[in-house]
Design a protein around this motif. Structure first.
Motif, PDB file in Angstrom:
ATOM      1  N   ALA A  14       0.818  -1.218   0.000  1.00  0.00           N
ATOM      2  CA  ALA A  14       0.000   0.000   0.000  1.00  0.00           C
ATOM      3  C   ALA A  14       0.852   1.269   0.000  1.00  0.00           C
ATOM      4  CB  ALA A  14      -0.919   0.009   1.233  1.00  0.00           C
ATOM      5  N   GLY A  15       2.163   1.117   0.096  1.00  0.00           N
ATOM      6  CA  GLY A  15       3.053   2.279   0.150  1.00  0.00           C
ATOM      7  C   GLY A  15       3.662   2.585  -1.212  1.00  0.00           C
ATOM      8  N   ILE A  16       4.750   3.353  -1.187  1.00  0.00           N
ATOM      9  CA  ILE A  16       5.376   3.751  -2.460  1.00  0.00           C
ATOM     10  C   ILE A  16       6.354   2.701  -2.988  1.00  0.00           C
ATOM     11  CG2 ILE A  16       5.139   6.243  -2.075  1.00  0.00           C
ATOM     12  CD1 ILE A  16       8.098   6.292  -1.214  1.00  0.00           C
ATOM     13  N   GLY A  17       6.580   1.618  -2.230  1.00  0.00           N
ATOM     14  CA  GLY A  17       7.540   0.590  -2.650  1.00  0.00           C
ATOM     15  C   GLY A  17       7.317   0.112  -4.079  1.00  0.00           C
ATOM     16  N   PRO A  18       6.121  -0.384  -4.413  1.00  0.00           N
ATOM     17  CA  PRO A  18       5.919  -0.888  -5.782  1.00  0.00           C
ATOM     18  C   PRO A  18       6.171   0.183  -6.847  1.00  0.00           C
ATOM     19  CG  PRO A  18       4.117  -1.553  -4.324  1.00  0.00           C
ATOM     20  CD  PRO A  18       4.963  -0.604  -3.536  1.00  0.00           C
ATOM     21  N   GLU A  19       5.819   1.421  -6.541  1.00  0.00           N
ATOM     22  CA  GLU A  19       6.011   2.483  -7.549  1.00  0.00           C
ATOM     23  C   GLU A  19       7.493   2.797  -7.761  1.00  0.00           C
ATOM     24  OE1 GLU A  19       3.274   5.931  -6.797  1.00  0.00           O
ATOM     25  OE2 GLU A  19       2.240   4.429  -5.588  1.00  0.00           O
ATOM     26  N   ILE A  20       8.273   2.845  -6.676  1.00  0.00           N
ATOM     27  CA  ILE A  20       9.700   3.165  -6.887  1.00  0.00           C
ATOM     28  C   ILE A  20      10.417   2.002  -7.564  1.00  0.00           C
ATOM     29  CG2 ILE A  20       9.911   4.978  -5.132  1.00  0.00           C
ATOM     30  CD1 ILE A  20      11.097   2.965  -3.194  1.00  0.00           C
ATOM     31  N   VAL A  21       9.969   0.773  -7.286  1.00  0.00           N
ATOM     32  CA  VAL A  21      10.563  -0.385  -7.978  1.00  0.00           C
ATOM     33  C   VAL A  21      10.282  -0.269  -9.478  1.00  0.00           C
ATOM     34  CG1 VAL A  21      10.369  -2.877  -8.325  1.00  0.00           C
ATOM     35  CG2 VAL A  21      10.507  -1.961  -5.991  1.00  0.00           C
ATOM     36  N   ALA A  22       9.023   0.033  -9.818  1.00  0.00           N
ATOM     37  CA  ALA A  22       8.646   0.137 -11.237  1.00  0.00           C
ATOM     38  C   ALA A  22       9.421   1.264 -11.910  1.00  0.00           C
ATOM     39  CB  ALA A  22       7.144   0.378 -11.359  1.00  0.00           C
ATOM     40  N   LEU A  44       2.469  -4.999  -8.558  1.00  0.00           N
ATOM     41  CA  LEU A  44       3.516  -4.337  -9.355  1.00  0.00           C
ATOM     42  C   LEU A  44       2.950  -3.855 -10.696  1.00  0.00           C
ATOM     43  CD1 LEU A  44       6.489  -6.552  -8.302  1.00  0.00           C
ATOM     44  CD2 LEU A  44       6.461  -4.053  -8.201  1.00  0.00           C
ATOM     45  N   ARG A  45       2.048  -4.655 -11.276  1.00  0.00           N
ATOM     46  CA  ARG A  45       1.426  -4.195 -12.549  1.00  0.00           C
ATOM     47  C   ARG A  45       0.616  -2.920 -12.295  1.00  0.00           C
ATOM     48  NH1 ARG A  45       0.371  -9.774 -13.315  1.00  0.00           N
ATOM     49  NH2 ARG A  45       1.983 -10.611 -14.678  1.00  0.00           N
ATOM     50  N   ARG A  46      -0.083  -2.922 -11.148  1.00  0.00           N
ATOM     51  CA  ARG A  46      -0.859  -1.718 -10.817  1.00  0.00           C
ATOM     52  C   ARG A  46       0.089  -0.504 -10.695  1.00  0.00           C
ATOM     53  NH1 ARG A  46      -4.443  -1.365  -5.270  1.00  0.00           N
ATOM     54  NH2 ARG A  46      -2.387  -1.179  -4.291  1.00  0.00           N
ATOM     55  N   ALA A  47       1.235  -0.723 -10.026  1.00  0.00           N
ATOM     56  CA  ALA A  47       2.200   0.383  -9.839  1.00  0.00           C
ATOM     57  C   ALA A  47       2.767   0.842 -11.183  1.00  0.00           C
ATOM     58  CB  ALA A  47       3.313  -0.068  -8.913  1.00  0.00           C
ATOM     59  N   ILE A  48       3.019  -0.124 -12.075  1.00  0.00           N
ATOM     60  CA  ILE A  48       3.554   0.222 -13.411  1.00  0.00           C
ATOM     61  C   ILE A  48       2.565   1.144 -14.121  1.00  0.00           C
ATOM     62  CG2 ILE A  48       4.040  -0.764 -15.695  1.00  0.00           C
ATOM     63  CD1 ILE A  48       5.218  -3.230 -14.122  1.00  0.00           C
ATOM     64  N   GLY A  49       1.267   0.821 -13.955  1.00  0.00           N
ATOM     65  CA  GLY A  49       0.222   1.670 -14.548  1.00  0.00           C
ATOM     66  C   GLY A  49       0.236   3.056 -13.914  1.00  0.00           C
ATOM     67  N   ILE A  50       0.394   3.115 -12.608  1.00  0.00           N
ATOM     68  CA  ILE A  50       0.372   4.418 -11.908  1.00  0.00           C
ATOM     69  C   ILE A  50       1.523   5.311 -12.383  1.00  0.00           C
ATOM     70  CG2 ILE A  50       0.729   5.524  -9.643  1.00  0.00           C
ATOM     71  CD1 ILE A  50      -0.764   3.082  -8.401  1.00  0.00           C
ATOM     72  N   VAL A  51       2.698   4.717 -12.516  1.00  0.00           N
ATOM     73  CA  VAL A  51       3.853   5.574 -12.873  1.00  0.00           C
ATOM     74  C   VAL A  51       4.011   5.708 -14.391  1.00  0.00           C
ATOM     75  CG1 VAL A  51       5.056   4.956 -10.738  1.00  0.00           C
ATOM     76  CG2 VAL A  51       5.648   3.732 -12.829  1.00  0.00           C
ATOM     77  N   ILE A 307       1.893  10.212  -0.327  1.00  0.00           N
ATOM     78  CA  ILE A 307       2.005  10.387  -1.796  1.00  0.00           C
ATOM     79  C   ILE A 307       1.843   9.060  -2.554  1.00  0.00           C
ATOM     80  CG2 ILE A 307       3.416  12.494  -1.708  1.00  0.00           C
ATOM     81  CD1 ILE A 307       5.858  10.662  -2.358  1.00  0.00           C
ATOM     82  N   ALA A 308       1.625   7.944  -1.805  1.00  0.00           N
ATOM     83  CA  ALA A 308       1.476   6.647  -2.487  1.00  0.00           C
ATOM     84  C   ALA A 308       0.293   6.695  -3.442  1.00  0.00           C
ATOM     85  CB  ALA A 308       1.284   5.545  -1.451  1.00  0.00           C
ATOM     86  N   GLY A 309       0.464   6.133  -4.630  1.00  0.00           N
ATOM     87  CA  GLY A 309      -0.628   6.098  -5.618  1.00  0.00           C
ATOM     88  C   GLY A 309      -0.627   7.305  -6.537  1.00  0.00           C
ATOM     89  N   THR A 310       0.205   8.302  -6.243  1.00  0.00           N
ATOM     90  CA  THR A 310       0.222   9.506  -7.095  1.00  0.00           C
ATOM     91  C   THR A 310       1.271   9.414  -8.200  1.00  0.00           C
ATOM     92  OG1 THR A 310       1.908  10.649  -5.786  1.00  0.00           O
ATOM     93  CG2 THR A 310      -0.388  10.947  -5.089  1.00  0.00           C
ATOM     94  N   GLY A 311       2.191   8.456  -8.073  1.00  0.00           N
ATOM     95  CA  GLY A 311       3.270   8.351  -9.063  1.00  0.00           C
ATOM     96  C   GLY A 311       4.375   9.365  -8.825  1.00  0.00           C
ATOM     97  N   ARG A 312       4.303  10.094  -7.691  1.00  0.00           N
ATOM     98  CA  ARG A 312       5.310  11.151  -7.458  1.00  0.00           C
ATOM     99  C   ARG A 312       6.533  10.655  -6.707  1.00  0.00           C
ATOM    100  NH1 ARG A 312       1.417  14.639  -4.600  1.00  0.00           N
ATOM    101  NH2 ARG A 312       3.219  15.173  -3.299  1.00  0.00           N
ATOM    102  N   ALA A 313       6.482   9.453  -6.188  1.00  0.00           N
ATOM    103  CA  ALA A 313       7.601   8.977  -5.352  1.00  0.00           C
ATOM    104  C   ALA A 313       8.888   8.919  -6.167  1.00  0.00           C
ATOM    105  CB  ALA A 313       7.275   7.605  -4.789  1.00  0.00           C
ATOM    106  N   ASP A 314       9.970   9.302  -5.513  1.00  0.00           N
ATOM    107  CA  ASP A 314      11.275   9.373  -6.176  1.00  0.00           C
ATOM    108  C   ASP A 314      12.041   8.059  -5.934  1.00  0.00           C
ATOM    109  OD1 ASP A 314      13.840   9.973  -6.998  1.00  0.00           O
ATOM    110  OD2 ASP A 314      13.898  11.940  -6.038  1.00  0.00           O
ATOM    111  N   PRO A 315      12.516   7.393  -6.988  1.00  0.00           N
ATOM    112  CA  PRO A 315      13.236   6.125  -6.792  1.00  0.00           C
ATOM    113  C   PRO A 315      14.724   6.303  -6.480  1.00  0.00           C
ATOM    114  CG  PRO A 315      12.994   6.551  -9.132  1.00  0.00           C
ATOM    115  CD  PRO A 315      12.352   7.724  -8.424  1.00  0.00           C
ATOM    116  N   ALA A 316      15.167   7.553  -6.230  1.00  0.00           N
ATOM    117  CA  ALA A 316      16.617   7.803  -6.100  1.00  0.00           C
ATOM    118  C   ALA A 316      17.239   6.983  -4.970  1.00  0.00           C
ATOM    119  CB  ALA A 316      16.868   9.289  -5.873  1.00  0.00           C
TER     120      ALA A 316
END
Ligand SMILES: NC(=O)c1ccc[n+]([C@@H]2O[C@H](COP(=O)([O-])OP(=O)(O)OC[C@H]3O[C@@H](n4cnc5c(N)ncnc54)[C@H](O)[C@@H]3O)[C@@H](O)[C@H]2O)c1
Ligand SMILES: N[C@H](C(=O)O)[C@H](O)COP(=O)(O)O
Length: 597
Positions: A14-22, A44-51, A307-316
């Protein structure tokens, strides 16, 4: 030996983990080193769609202890762990299902790391409340990893490009943290701090210990723990050969470490240590668990439900954690599997402590052409490390300071000693270079001609200082004067306690070079490095036959001047190393058997 891949645990679904991985997997920061994700394919597919990434999730599987997965651009290999989570799992909210799943990913990663199926673990963030909601009592990854791998002595270390901080206590209340300030916990933290630095390639780290109380207790005025518990533990650590100091006031220790005075700070409790690191930003931060039987790094931030779900998380931070894991795994393989290449250098670098004449000269590779650091120094560094070179230097001209800092980190991460050579001629530039050496935390400062200006700057640091004897002119520099004058200059320089050796620009001398080397080496009882324009095997042979402690080569290797088995820098460096090894063997055969230290 083929190395097992790394694994990234996906973190709380439910956090930003999947989005930063994607984001990381789809970006140009995706590393060359293969990794798999331990997590949930649907999330992860959902996160790929978000970002909005162009990525296909492809299943990885383990059979007979071996991971099977596809490593190609555009493909994200995922080891599905546990039953698929529902796609309507709320994002950005504490959920027991998410807590249980995030724990399961970490458990699976530990099992695979212990079995050697993966080479290390990089963790995306978990949410402690969600884990608690799932009935899991661990306060964080660190405690799960230590407990499930049977590790008793462990610690949390946070690091970025400017600071390394290791904690005495971790996820406990402040009251409990104070209770945990004991002789044993302090000593353990200092030992682990040294061990952690070694994993980063710093063999003899300067360990600074923060005080617990304001002004480190001001000699008992504001609490007795600093004087009665921490100081005796530091003395005990020093007795074990750890270069520990303190307790230093907590309000200034990080500033001093950041300027290069210490390699690592032992902080007394979570926020004392983590605020200074995170205050510098979350981008280049990594959390490392020290003491485990495998490599574990992590992002230095949390699940960021806001910010989870917004696609704004930074993967740095994830990219940085992965990069550090790769470096640590590489370094630990080098230490275990390649004693020759990975063998650590002495404190202070090549030839340290050796009187001129003892042992055989070491090779220092300079990432410089015509006395300027090359613009592609980081790429060349990777090749040098691959070739097994473990003494690496550069100049403070040619690259911006921020890039030199990264270069230093990468040299250390590769298990090599760091040398900075000053070639600027005027006094203010020489002073600026000395300050840069302290700020960068190099091991050896070479060059320059003004110890009276440089020594006060180096005072209190562990940097070994080797100035140029003689008169230095121009850029690229040349050495001027008669042999007698240069010898006198060498003696004058070595009369300073803080001068640890000399940097002799022998092949930039317009006279009898071999006589010069012999005379200077005979005149001083400190190590002499032969630098500049060594560009053919005969010159290496002459240095190897001399009483010098080390020699440098830059331009000639970068330009492919040595006769080598193939093109490119790696072949050049191997050729040089082979010539060195051959002469070293001859030298030791001629000297007959001697005691090993
Ligand atoms: N490695 C880990 O597993 C880890 C680390 C720290 C915190 N946590 C957990 O995470 C949860 C939330 O912690 P918190 O709120 O204290 O800290 P947090 O790091 O999640 O968030 C702090 C602030 O930083 C921002 N932020 C964090 N990461 C970001 C990123 N990659 N890109 C852009 N912005 C980012 C957030 O939006 C928020 O404003 C807690 O349960 C905590 O225990 C886990
Ligand atoms: N203390 C860590 C931080 O603030 O970054 C965080 O809680 C993560 O800890 P684990 O790696 O133990 O989960």
């Amino acid at each position: 030996m083929t190395r097992a891949p790394l694994a990234i645990t996906m973190g709380d679904p439910a956090g930003i983990g999947p989005e930063i991985v994607a984001k990381l997997a789809a970006s140009d920061r995706r590393p060359q080193t293969p990794f798999i994700v331990i997590g949930d394919s649907a999330i992860l597919r959902r996160a790929i769609g978000i970002v909005g990434a162009e990525l296909e999730v492809r299943e990885a599987r383990v059979a007979d202890g071996v991971l099977h997965f596809v490593w190609e651009e555009g493909i994200l290999p995922v080891l599905q762990t546990g039953p698929s989570l529902p796609l309507d799992l709320p994002i950005g909210k504490v959920d027991a299902r998410a807590g249980a799943a995030s724990y399961a990913y970490v458990e699976r990663a530990i099992d695979l790391a212990l079995a050697g199926t993966i080479s290390g673990i990089v963790t995306a963030p978990i949410n402690k409340e969600a884990m608690r909601a799932a009935g899991i009592a661990y306060p964080g990854h660190t405690e799960i990893l230590a407990d499930r791998s049977g590790t008793r002595d462990f610690a949390m270390m946070l690091a970025n490009d400017e600071l390394r901080v290791l904690l005495v206590s971790i996820h406990v209340s402040l009251l409990e943290a104070i209770r945990q300030v004991t002789h044993e916990s302090e000593l353990r933290a200092m030992r682990l701090a040294k061990e952690a630095c070694r994993a980063f390639g710093i063999e003899h780290p300067r360990v600074a210990v923060a005080g617990l109380n304001p002004h480190a207790g001001e000699n008992g005025l504001f609490g007795g723990e600093d004087r009665d518990v921490i100081a005796p533990a530091i003395r005990a650590a020093r007795g074990e050969g750890i270069d520990a100091s303190g307790p230093w006031p907590g309000d200034t220790i990080f500033m001093r470490a950041r300027k290069g005075e210490f390699d690592v700070v032992v902080a007394q409790y979570h926020d004392q240590g983590l605020i200074p690191v995170k205050y510098l930003g979350l981008d280049d931060g990594v959390n490392v668990t020290v003491g485990l039987p495998f490599v574990r790094t992590s992002v230095d931030h949390g699940t960021a439900f806001d910010i989870a779900g917004t696609g704004r998380a930074d993967p740095a931070s994830l990219a940085y954690a992965l990069k550090q894991a790769v470096a640590m795994v590489t370094h630990s393989y080098a230490r275990r599997g390649n004693a020759g290449a990975g063998a650590s250098a002495d404190a202070g670098g090549a030839g340290t402590g050796a009187r001129a004449g003892e042992g055989a000269p070491e090779f220092i590779f300079m990432l410089t052409r015509n006395d300027r650091t090359v613009s592609d120094a980081r790429a060349r560094l990777a090749e040098a490390l691959e070739a097994g070179v473990r003494h690496i230097g550069f100049k403070d001209v040619g690259l911006p300071f921020s890039e030199l800092r990264t270069l230093v980190e990468e040299i250390r991460a590769g298990g090599a000693k760091v040398y900075l050579e000053v070639v600027s001629l005027d006094e203010s530039s020489e002073i600026a270079s000395a300050r840069a050496a302290v700020s960068l935390g190099v091991d050896v400062l070479m060059g320059g001609t003004r110890p009276e200006s440089v020594l006060p700057i180096l005072h209190g640091s562990a940097i070994h200082y080797r100035p140029f004897p003689g008169a230095i002119m121009g850029h690229p520099s040349v050495l001027r004067g008669t042999v007698d004058e240069i010898v006198s200059s060498a003696k004058r320089l070595c009369a300073h306690d803080g001068v640890h050796g000399l940097d002799l620009l022998a092949y930039r001398f317009d006279g009898d070079v071999e006589a010069l080397i012999a005379r200077v080496c005979a005149a001083v009882d400190k190590p002499v490095v032969i630098a500049g324009s060594i560009d053919r095997p005969e010159r290496i042979a002459a240095v190897m036959a001399s009483q010098a402690a080390a020699f440098t080569i830059g331009t000639a290797a970068l330009d492919g001047t040595f006769p080598a088995a193939g093109p490119g820098l790696i072949h050049q460096l191997r050729t040089i190393s082979n010539i060195v090894a051959e002469h070293r063997n001859r030298k030791s055969a001629a000297a007959g058997p001697r005691n090993e230290r």
